[in-house]
Scaffold this motif. Structure first.
Motif, PDB file in Angstrom:
ATOM      1  N   ASP A 224       0.855  -1.171   0.000  1.00 51.29           N
ATOM      2  CA  ASP A 224       0.000   0.000   0.000  1.00 51.29           C
ATOM      3  C   ASP A 224       0.898   1.230   0.000  1.00 51.29           C
ATOM      4  N   LEU A 225       1.047   1.823  -1.168  1.00 51.75           N
ATOM      5  CA  LEU A 225       1.989   2.943  -1.285  1.00 51.75           C
ATOM      6  C   LEU A 225       1.513   4.179  -0.535  1.00 51.75           C
ATOM      7  N   GLY A 226       0.225   4.222  -0.233  1.00 54.47           N
ATOM      8  CA  GLY A 226      -0.320   5.360   0.513  1.00 54.47           C
ATOM      9  C   GLY A 226       0.399   5.504   1.843  1.00 54.47           C
ATOM     10  N   SER A 227       0.571   4.374   2.514  1.00 55.02           N
ATOM     11  CA  SER A 227       1.204   4.396   3.820  1.00 55.02           C
ATOM     12  C   SER A 227       2.669   4.812   3.702  1.00 55.02           C
ATOM     13  N   ALA A 228       3.335   4.293   2.654  1.00 60.26           N
ATOM     14  CA  ALA A 228       4.736   4.660   2.436  1.00 60.26           C
ATOM     15  C   ALA A 228       4.861   6.154   2.189  1.00 60.26           C
ATOM     16  N   LYS A 229       3.943   6.668   1.365  1.00 62.71           N
ATOM     17  CA  LYS A 229       4.017   8.091   1.014  1.00 62.71           C
ATOM     18  C   LYS A 229       3.755   8.965   2.234  1.00 62.71           C
ATOM     19  N   ARG A 230       2.804   8.529   3.074  1.00 59.58           N
ATOM     20  CA  ARG A 230       2.491   9.300   4.274  1.00 59.58           C
ATOM     21  C   ARG A 230       3.723   9.385   5.170  1.00 59.58           C
ATOM     22  N   ARG A 231       4.387   8.224   5.319  1.00 62.42           N
ATOM     23  CA  ARG A 231       5.565   8.174   6.175  1.00 62.42           C
ATOM     24  C   ARG A 231       6.671   9.090   5.630  1.00 62.42           C
ATOM     25  N   ALA A 232       6.862   9.019   4.306  1.00 64.64           N
ATOM     26  CA  ALA A 232       7.899   9.840   3.683  1.00 64.64           C
ATOM     27  C   ALA A 232       7.577  11.313   3.857  1.00 64.64           C
ATOM     28  N   MET A 233       6.290  11.646   3.730  1.00 63.76           N
ATOM     29  CA  MET A 233       5.890  13.042   3.828  1.00 63.76           C
ATOM     30  C   MET A 233       6.158  13.578   5.227  1.00 63.76           C
ATOM     31  N   LEU A 234       5.822  12.762   6.222  1.00 59.95           N
ATOM     32  CA  LEU A 234       6.066  13.175   7.603  1.00 59.95           C
ATOM     33  C   LEU A 234       7.553  13.416   7.834  1.00 59.95           C
ATOM     34  N   ALA A 235       8.362  12.509   7.282  1.00 60.24           N
ATOM     35  CA  ALA A 235       9.805  12.662   7.454  1.00 60.24           C
ATOM     36  C   ALA A 235      10.273  13.971   6.839  1.00 60.24           C
ATOM     37  N   THR A 236       9.696  14.301   5.672  1.00 56.29           N
ATOM     38  CA  THR A 236      10.076  15.539   5.003  1.00 56.29           C
ATOM     39  C   THR A 236       9.676  16.751   5.840  1.00 56.29           C
ATOM     40  N   MET A 237       8.499  16.639   6.462  1.00 58.44           N
ATOM     41  CA  MET A 237       8.038  17.760   7.276  1.00 58.44           C
ATOM     42  C   MET A 237       8.951  17.981   8.472  1.00 58.44           C
ATOM     43  N   VAL A 238       9.486  16.880   9.017  1.00 58.38           N
ATOM     44  CA  VAL A 238      10.315  16.987  10.215  1.00 58.38           C
ATOM     45  C   VAL A 238      11.723  17.436   9.867  1.00 58.38           C
ATOM     46  N   LYS A 239      12.115  17.204   8.594  1.00 58.42           N
ATOM     47  CA  LYS A 239      13.502  17.456   8.192  1.00 58.42           C
ATOM     48  C   LYS A 239      14.008  18.857   8.567  1.00 58.42           C
ATOM     49  N   PRO A 240      13.267  19.946   8.223  1.00 53.92           N
ATOM     50  CA  PRO A 240      13.780  21.272   8.568  1.00 53.92           C
ATOM     51  C   PRO A 240      13.977  21.418  10.062  1.00 53.92           C
ATOM     52  N   ALA A 241      13.053  20.869  10.835  1.00 57.22           N
ATOM     53  CA  ALA A 241      13.171  20.935  12.287  1.00 57.22           C
ATOM     54  C   ALA A 241      14.450  20.245  12.725  1.00 57.22           C
ATOM     55  N   MET A 242      14.736  19.148  12.056  1.00 54.16           N
ATOM     56  CA  MET A 242      15.916  18.404  12.407  1.00 54.16           C
ATOM     57  C   MET A 242      17.177  19.212  12.123  1.00 54.16           C
ATOM     58  N   ASN A 243      17.198  19.834  10.950  1.00 59.67           N
ATOM     59  CA  ASN A 243      18.362  20.646  10.597  1.00 59.67           C
ATOM     60  C   ASN A 243      18.536  21.787  11.586  1.00 59.67           C
ATOM     61  N   LYS A 244      17.390  22.360  11.955  1.00 58.37           N
ATOM     62  CA  LYS A 244      17.422  23.458  12.904  1.00 58.37           C
ATOM     63  C   LYS A 244      17.968  22.954  14.234  1.00 58.37           C
ATOM     64  N   ALA A 245      17.471  21.807  14.632  1.00 57.28           N
ATOM     65  CA  ALA A 245      17.917  21.226  15.895  1.00 57.28           C
ATOM     66  C   ALA A 245      19.420  21.010  15.863  1.00 57.28           C
ATOM     67  N   ARG A 246      19.894  20.546  14.717  1.00 64.71           N
ATOM     68  CA  ARG A 246      21.321  20.295  14.591  1.00 64.71           C
ATOM     69  C   ARG A 246      22.099  21.603  14.793  1.00 64.71           C
ATOM     70  N   ASP A 247      21.548  22.675  14.193  1.00 67.95           N
ATOM     71  CA  ASP A 247      22.222  23.966  14.291  1.00 67.95           C
ATOM     72  C   ASP A 247      22.333  24.449  15.726  1.00 67.95           C
ATOM     73  N   ILE A 248      21.280  24.277  16.482  1.00 66.43           N
ATOM     74  CA  ILE A 248      21.332  24.807  17.848  1.00 66.43           C
ATOM     75  C   ILE A 248      21.791  23.755  18.856  1.00 66.43           C
ATOM     76  N   GLY A 249      22.258  22.623  18.339  1.00 69.52           N
ATOM     77  CA  GLY A 249      22.876  21.648  19.233  1.00 69.52           C
ATOM     78  C   GLY A 249      21.892  20.869  20.084  1.00 69.52           C
ATOM     79  N   LEU A 250      20.667  20.738  19.597  1.00 63.83           N
ATOM     80  CA  LEU A 250      19.688  19.962  20.363  1.00 63.83           C
ATOM     81  C   LEU A 250      19.370  18.668  19.634  1.00 63.83           C
ATOM     82  N   LEU A 251      20.419  17.899  19.439  1.00 64.17           N
ATOM     83  CA  LEU A 251      20.255  16.713  18.592  1.00 64.17           C
ATOM     84  C   LEU A 251      19.278  15.714  19.187  1.00 64.17           C
ATOM     85  N   GLY A 252      19.340  15.552  20.485  1.00 67.83           N
ATOM     86  CA  GLY A 252      18.453  14.579  21.145  1.00 67.83           C
ATOM     87  C   GLY A 252      16.995  14.887  20.866  1.00 67.83           C
TER      88      GLY A 252
END
Lengths: 266, 746, 199
Positions: A224-252
């Motif tokens: 069911d590619l719908g589920s795969a796409k949803r998961r990928a989309m969520l990951a994409t949404m979190v990505k900027p937050a992750m980069n930001k977190a990396r910048d301010i040293g809040l990796l955890g």
């Protein structure tokens, strides 16, 4: 060139050596597997009573549905043909089909660990390896590589080397004189999902009753590619937050956010 | 915690008088931190260490280790091997997880609690050995050497077994590999052909393979599997007699769905048919057999029809098999089997197999029974002494004859256990368990507990906690097969059709032993020093033993290492029959001792109404209970599903995957549960499970209570009269689902 | 007090804690040892803990003497036991469910990166004692960054579980107190001294 693997069920005795050798070779976590042996039967088939095995692994498909689902930012990557030395540059996400040897590979450094590719695979050949968790992810996508690092260094895949019955044959399906091509000519078949045209390159050879049992019991439905796409989309949404977190040293923190999002998804 | 400071504040303010203690030596040098790659590197770049001889089972494939930073990453077959080659099985691959099993024994332990419910205390080797020496001396002083019983298993147990048997002088040694496995095969063949048969059938070059219960594929020994597969690839026909559609039956041309216990009747009918229809090998019978007349006469009642009724198979199929064998004789492989202690009538079945091979002329011919000609290497162990028959439990003093004249070496387990429990004819008060787990090898566990409980002293030597080590007073941790010199594996190329070669491969350590684990020569010698036998010590170390053995073949450890762990030399053609080779179709000695002179069918008890016969066999990923705690192997097959015929299951309302427990006809319950496997691939009168599951030692954090222990359900023991070996398939069970005991439909 | 002094202090604390985790034996478990332990507990305000240990040592022995009591308990907690060894002191057991797993390899690699190697007579790299010894060496080198990284990546992830098991299951206060001390000295704190990752 297209690497492929033949499993000769006439030879296979279901000893599971292939799965354990793989665990040792690639330090695969106990509960995960890059390959597997499912014991089938004894069951009645139209061809008679049968009992055989489904030694499964990544099919390194002609059209791998997993590759398209990867949400990681594409980068240009240059591939080299081991034989001719020819090179080719392609834009790839964190997983791709190698233009020269046809294997499907993962860049674990760039993998987001979102699991979209695992969702997209109808064979269940991929998993998210929790041992490879880092500050950005719960783990990294993992699967059979056809032992590419070994093969490139001139060795056989670990499962092929350890097979006590000579039931696993590895080689170039594009080379008509190869052992694997001969098997294909003699009727070795990949397990195509119901309604799918993925072109699996791990293929099975056996007598009628064993093949009948294998295909009737082990043919999957398309994922069911719908589920795969949803998961990928969520990951994409979190990505900027992750980069930001990396910048301010809040990796955890980024890891925790990712977990939370996935849990909500479920 | 009541500490009222934070760590940081404490460090800033407190004045510390904590005693600084010496550090372990470390070597210091300045380096920076580099990020390790995420992906596993693979082992192809790791250091290769040669010299491993596997002992995850007892076939002993040749290995190399892949070592990274002193850590064994992976085991592989030694590419130089002409036996297993670069291939090893699942268990062989999982040796790494045995080596590093957190539950493994690490230090000598003393039981300061109760026997069977121990409280362990780590003690020094000095104290452990002193205690063992004292206690064993006390037993010998008070009761004599025969007051000690020994339960050994595996390569490491040979040297101590010889010490206790030959030097100390007790007859009371019981090896599971004989009395609960293949001993009766060997003695029955010796009574027939003068030779122990091993599994020396030339399968790669045969035209027909004939298996009675042999289930290659589930029973996995690498070069044997290679031979079998090569035979099939070369077009050999496969006949498998088995109540179950086994891994071998699944590859067979003819599956004989035989009623359990009737195999001898089946073979007598085949042989009678061959004799009656003049389809046997006249030349062989004339020149290499004895007693054909008496033999023919004795088996003539076994018509196809009579056997068909007894064995519950079609007469036409018996004829088909007999004709197939005759048509391809002498190039037929009549497999002698391996674990054959089934019904207590096993000596006769093994005799029948040996005689059938003779009728077909299938000895020393291509595709038949052919002993490969391996190299000679001398062993070094304790000197033999004759200790007479006075305290031999197998010797009937009144009749001046052996009770079980065809017993394999040692003393039948039941004679030892009965003597220990009754104290008659003499007390047995000391017990040495070395690598064996008699709680799960010798059926009837309650009896074994009684044996242990009445001992003055019990010592166990093992690498892992087992259900037997719970009963030890002193428990000693042994170096595993990957950490010591030892056993010298020798043989020939796996396919006799290829260039004749011989190999010699000593076990050499792949890694150093961790913690305080010691090997059998160290432990035994230290005991000998404390028991007054220091002057008889044959070798000082395993390395010396290996060096001496190799020297007898003109080799050395250094040379073997230079030859990548295996010495290979030219071999000899095995396809020639010794002139004096003879098959005793009728055996006068047997007849004189009051046993049938010709192979004879002895019926086994029928299945009582409402029960099914309990059958068991090998799991491809396990070696009995020994490997149950291995995480990789456990994960591959966590439980042992009980096979139930689909029609039976339908009547009982059982579905595939249901959870059940099992209870036997004597009311002994399995205690643990397993799942049901519903299949048309098993007869209706029996159920089947893999052997070795359901260990109860709580120290096994992975294997404890996983699946059902078939051995626990085997409480009815039938001693094979000729050999004294244990018959283990005369036990009957019912399944229990949701607390309800289910009557098995007939 | 200078940073160097602090480093020396923490270095000897780590070393002392490593010693506390050795198999109990007369040879080192002397009166002086217990005096040092008392002193440490006094400095931390650990009166209750101190008393509980003394009470247990002075009380009636279950076996021949109080040291043997500790030996039996050590064996049960950390070596082999029925029903099951409580808390094997190896990181890999918790992370990889095996000795010498990937975690042990990574731990050793970290020692190497910091310029240290294991002695021949050493136990496995991820043994609690060696991890504490290593921390002591890092502290002696005043490598605060390395210390924190090691604590975060190689110590706390498994010690948390180890500690919970010891505290919950130890039948002798000595091991509970030692484990609490180790826990105390290895926890992460923020600038105000609060713990970021409580066990």
């Amino acid at each position: 060139m297209q690497y492929g693997m033949i499993i000769d069920l006439e030879r296979c005795v279901g000893c599971h050596a292939c799965t354990i050798a793989c665990k040792a070779e690639w330090e695969v976590p106990v509960v995960n597997s890059r390959n597997w042996v499912n014991r089938l039967g004894p069951s009645m088939t139209p061809e008679g009573l049968a009992s055989t095995y489904y030694p499964g692994l990544c099919n390194h498909c002609e059209k791998p549905p997993c590759v398209d689902e990867c949400p990681a930012d594409p980068v240009d990557m240059t591939f080299t043909d081991a034989k001719s030395g020819a090179t080719k540059t392609m834009s790839v996400s964190a997983t791709w089909k190698d233009p020269f040897d046809g294997t499907v590979q993962i860049d674990k450094e760039r993998c987001l660990g979102c699991g979209a590719c695992a969702d997209a695979c109808p064979y269940g050949a991929r998993f998210v390896n929790p041992d490879l968790a880092d500050d950005n992810s719960m783990g990294k996508a993992d699967k059979c590589t056809y032992c590419k690092p070994r093969v490139d260094a001139g060795f056989e895949p670990a499962c092929v080397q350890t097979c006590i019955a000579g039931a696993r044959i590895f080689g170039d399906l594009d080379d008509p004189s190869s052992e694997v091509s001969k098997y294909v000519k003699n009727g070795a078949k990949g397990i195509e999902p119901t309604g799918g045209h993925l072109g699996p390159n791990s293929r099975y050879y056996g007598n009628k009753r064993d093949m009948s049992l294998l295909f009737s019991s082990s043919t999957p439905a398309l994922a069911d590619l719908g589920s795969a796409k949803r998961r990928a989309m969520l990951a994409t949404m979190v990505k900027p937050a992750m980069n930001k977190a990396r910048d301010i040293g809040l990796l955890g923190l980024a890891g925790t956010m990712l977990v939370k999002k996935m849990n909500e998804d479920e | 915690m009541a500490f009222n400071l934070t760590r940081r504040k404490f460090l800033q303010t407190a004045s510390l008088a904590a005693a600084a203690v010496p550090l372990s030596k470390v070597v210091s040098a300045e380096t920076g931190i580099t990020k390790a790659p995420l992906d596993a590197m693979g082992t192809h770049g790791d250091q290769t260490v040669v010299g491993g001889i596997c002992e995850m089972c007892f076939w002993r494939c040749q290995l190399v280790g892949k070592v990274r930073d002193g850590r064994l990453m992976k085991l592989e077959g030694n590419p130089k091997s002409i036996d297993n080659g670069a291939a090893i099985c699942a268990r062989g691959n999982a040796g790494v997880k045995l080596l590093y099993d957190p539950d493994r024994l690490k230090y000598p332990l003393k039981n300061v609690g109760k026997r069977g419910a121990p409280t362990w205390k780590r003690i020094s080797w000095q104290e452990a050995l002193d205690t063992c020496g004292d206690k064993l001396n006390q037993v010998v002083d008070k009761y004599g050497a025969h007051g000690i019983s020994v339960f050994p298993h595996g390569a490491s147990a040979k040297y101590p077994m010889h010490y206790f048997e030959r030097t100390v002088g007790t007859h009371n040694v019981s090896e599971a590999s004989f009395f609960q496995c293949r001993g009766v095969r060997d003695t029955a063949y010796i009574a027939t052909t003068g030779k122990a048969p091993g599994e020396k059938v030339d399968m790669p070059n045969t035209k027909v393979m004939f298996f009675i219960g042999t289930h290659i594929g589930e029973n996995v020994h690498v070069s044997h599997v290679k031979q079998y597969i090569q035979g099939l690839q070369n077009g050999a026909k496969l006949i498998v007699a088995d109540p179950r559609f086994s891994a071998s039956a699944a590859k067979a041309d003819i599956w004989v769905q035989i009623k359990p216990g009737t195999d001898t009747a089946y073979m007598l009918a085949i042989m009678n048919y061959l004799v009656q229809n003049d389809k046997y090998d006249h030349d062989f019978i004339e020149n290499h057999s004895y007693g054909f007349e008496e033999f023919s006469e004795a088996i003539k009642e076994w018509t196809l029809e009579k056997a068909a009724a007894e064995c519950d198979i079609p007469a036409a199929q018996i004829k088909e098999v007999a004709d197939l064998l005759a048509a391809n004789a002498p190039n037929v492989a009549i497999h002698p089997g391996r674990h054959v202690t089934w019904h207590g009538n096993d000596f006769q079945r093994q005799r029948a197999l040996a005689c059938l091979t003779g009728l077909l002329g299938a000895y020393y011919v291509k595709g038949g029974w052919v002993p490969a000609k391996g190299p000679k290497v001398k062993g070094f162990s304790w000197k033999n002494h004759d200790h007479g028959t006075d305290y031999n439990l197998n010797y009937n003093q009144e009749e001046e004859a052996l009770r079980h004249p065809y017993a394999p070496p040692g003393t039948p387990s039941e004679l030892i256990r009965d003597c220990a429990i009754s104290g008659k004819p003499y007390p047995i008060k000391g017990c040495v368990v070395w690598g064996q787990n008699p709680m799960q090898t010798i059926p009837n566990q309650e009896k074994m507990k009684q044996v242990f409980m009445q001992m003055d002293f019990v010592m166990c030597v093992d690498i892992m906690p087992t259900d037997a080590t719970l009963w030890a007073d002193i428990l000693l941790p042994e170096a595993s097969y990957l950490e010591r010199y030892d056993y010298i594996k020798k043989g020939t190329q796996w396919n006799l059709a290829e260039t004749h070669q011989q190999y010699i491969a000593p076990r050499m350590p792949l890694v150093d032993p961790m913690f305080e684990r010691k090997d059998q020569v160290y432990i035994t010698n230290e005991l000998a020093k404390r028991m007054g036998h220091a002057s008889e010590i044959p070798v000082k170390s395993l390395e010396e033993m290996t060096e001496k053995s190799l020297a007898s073949a003109g080799l050395s450890i250094a040379q073997i290492k230079a030859e990548d762990g295996i010495h290979i030399q030219p071999g000899k053609d095995p396809y020639s029959m010794p002139e004096d080779f003879e098959v005793q179709l009728y055996n006068d000695d047997l007849a004189d001792a009051g046993f049938p002179g010709a192979p004879t069918y002895i019926a086994v008890p029928d299945v009582p109404k409402g029960f099914a016969r309990l059958l068991y066999g090998r799991a491809p990923v396990h070696t009995f209970n020994r490997s149950q705690n291995n995480v990789w192997l456990h994960n591959a097959m966590p439980v042992n599903p009980v096979w139930v015929n689909n029609e039976v299951a339908g009547k009982l309302g059982l579905m595939d995957g249901d959870t059940v427990s099992v209870v036997n006809s004597e009311g002994v319950a399995s205690g643990t549960t397993t799942t049901v496997k519903v299949t048309p691939g098993i007869r209706k009168d029996c159920v089947y499970m893999y052997h070795g599951y359901g260990s109860t030692n709580p120290a096994l954090s992975v294997g404890k209570d996983q699946g059902i222990d078939d051995q626990k359900l085997i409480t009815i023991l039938t001693a094979d009269p000729e050999s004294g070996c244990s018959g283990m398939r005369n036990n009957f069970v019912k399944l229990v689902k949701n607390g309800k005991v289910l009557d098995m439909p007939a | 007090m200078t940073t160097t002094d602090t480093s020396e202090n923490i270095s000897s604390v780590y070393r002392f804690l490593a010693q506390c985790m050795e198999y109990p034996d007369q040879s080192w478990m002397s009166d002086n040892f217990f005096l040092a332990l008392d002193n440490l507990l006094d400095n931390l305000g650990g009166q209750t803990e101190k008393e509980s240990i003394h009470k247990a040592l002075a009380g009636p022995s279950k076996y021949t003497d109080s040291i043997e009591d500790l030996q039996v308990e050590y064996t049960r907690l950390f070596i082999n036991a029925r029903p099951h060894v409580v808390a094997p002191p190896y990181g890999s057991v918790y992370i990889d469910k095996s000795l010498q797993g990937k975690f042990a390899g990574d731990t050793l690699a970290f020692y190497r990166e910091k310029g240290f190697a294991m002695d021949d007579s050493a136990d496995l790299p991820d043994h609690l004692i060696h991890e504490l010894e290593f921390l002591s060496l890092l502290a002696a080198d005043n490598d605060q960054e390395g210390e924190e990284l090691f604590l975060k990546k190689f110590f706390r992830p498994w010690f948390r579980q180890f500690h919970q098991r010891v505290v919950a299951e130890s039948q002798h206060p000595y091991f509970q107190v030692v484990s609490q001390l180790i826990d105390f000295f290895t926890k992460e704190e923020d600038n105000d001294g609060f713990q970021l990752n409580p066990a």
